[in-house]
Design a protein around this motif. Structure first.
Motif, short mmCIF file in Angstrom:
data_model
loop_
_atom_site.label_atom_id
_atom_site.label_comp_id
_atom_site.label_asym_id
_atom_site.label_seq_id
_atom_site.Cartn_x
_atom_site.Cartn_y
_atom_site.Cartn_z
N THR A 254 1.03 -45.48 -21.02
CA THR A 254 2.60 -45.16 -20.72
C THR A 254 3.06 -46.12 -19.12
OG1 THR A 254 2.91 -43.54 -21.06
CG2 THR A 254 3.23 -44.71 -22.70
N ASP A 255 1.83 -46.25 -18.08
CA ASP A 255 2.06 -45.56 -16.60
C ASP A 255 1.85 -47.27 -16.39
OD1 ASP A 255 -0.69 -45.88 -17.91
OD2 ASP A 255 -0.65 -45.47 -14.84
N LYS A 256 1.25 -47.74 -17.30
CA LYS A 256 1.29 -49.83 -16.49
C LYS A 256 1.53 -50.65 -17.20
CE LYS A 256 -2.96 -49.58 -13.61
NZ LYS A 256 -4.14 -49.55 -13.49
N SER A 257 2.61 -51.69 -17.09
CA SER A 257 2.92 -52.89 -18.19
C SER A 257 1.40 -53.93 -17.88
CB SER A 257 3.73 -52.86 -17.40
OG SER A 257 4.42 -54.10 -18.89
N ILE A 258 0.99 -53.48 -19.34
CA ILE A 258 0.13 -54.62 -19.88
C ILE A 258 0.65 -55.10 -20.53
CG2 ILE A 258 -2.56 -54.72 -19.88
CD1 ILE A 258 -2.83 -52.22 -18.93
N THR A 259 0.61 -55.81 -20.52
CA THR A 259 0.90 -57.51 -22.36
C THR A 259 -0.23 -58.27 -22.59
OG1 THR A 259 1.50 -59.14 -20.61
CG2 THR A 259 2.81 -57.69 -21.23
N SER A 260 -1.26 -58.09 -21.39
CA SER A 260 -2.48 -58.89 -22.44
C SER A 260 -3.51 -58.95 -21.30
CB SER A 260 -2.31 -60.46 -22.96
OG SER A 260 -2.55 -61.02 -21.21
N GLY A 261 -4.83 -59.07 -21.55
CA GLY A 261 -5.88 -59.21 -20.79
C GLY A 261 -6.14 -57.55 -19.98
N GLY A 262 -5.99 -56.44 -21.00
CA GLY A 262 -5.52 -55.16 -20.24
C GLY A 262 -7.45 -55.17 -20.19
N ASN A 263 -8.63 -55.36 -20.93
CA ASN A 263 -9.42 -55.10 -20.90
C ASN A 263 -10.46 -55.74 -20.00
OD1 ASN A 263 -10.43 -53.11 -22.74
ND2 ASN A 263 -10.13 -54.94 -24.70
#
Length: 107
Positions: A82-91
């Motif tokens: 929850t400390d970063k906003s990741i909507t896609s491409g996290g890997n």
């Protein structure tokens, strides 16, 4: 919570009790389900909103059962943050971060 929890799941779906030792057709079916899901990921690593990730793993089970497999065992490891906003491409970002660290060490 205003935003859905973003999840990265690594899962290993194991078809059991088949009459032949090969599970290639069943794993190919899992890949078809993952491709249709619209979620990001590679192989049996999938990422997206929590509910979608869990839903698509269930759809993989349904698809393999539809091929005639009566029993499936699946191990799932899910990570969230929850400390970063990741909507896609996290890997992809995780891989790039490690590549950057290793490249910096070589300098």
């Amino acid at each position: 919570m205003t935003n859905p929890l973003y999840a990265v799941a690594d899962f290993c779906l194991i078809p059991m009790g088949l009459p032949q030792p090969s599970v290639g057709p069943e794993i190919a079916e899992v890949q078809r389900v993952l491709e249709k899901s619209g979620l990001d990921g590679y192989g049996t690593n999938v990422e997206g909103p929590w509910d979608d990730v869990c839903r698509v793993i269930g759809e993989c089970h349904q698809a393999v059962h539809a091929l005639g497999c009566q029993r499936i065992a699946t191990d799932v490891r899910i990570g969230t943050r929850t400390d970063k906003s990741i909507t896609s491409g996290g890997n992809d970002g995780k891989v790039q971060r490690v590549v950057d660290i290793l490249a910096k060490e070589k300098q």
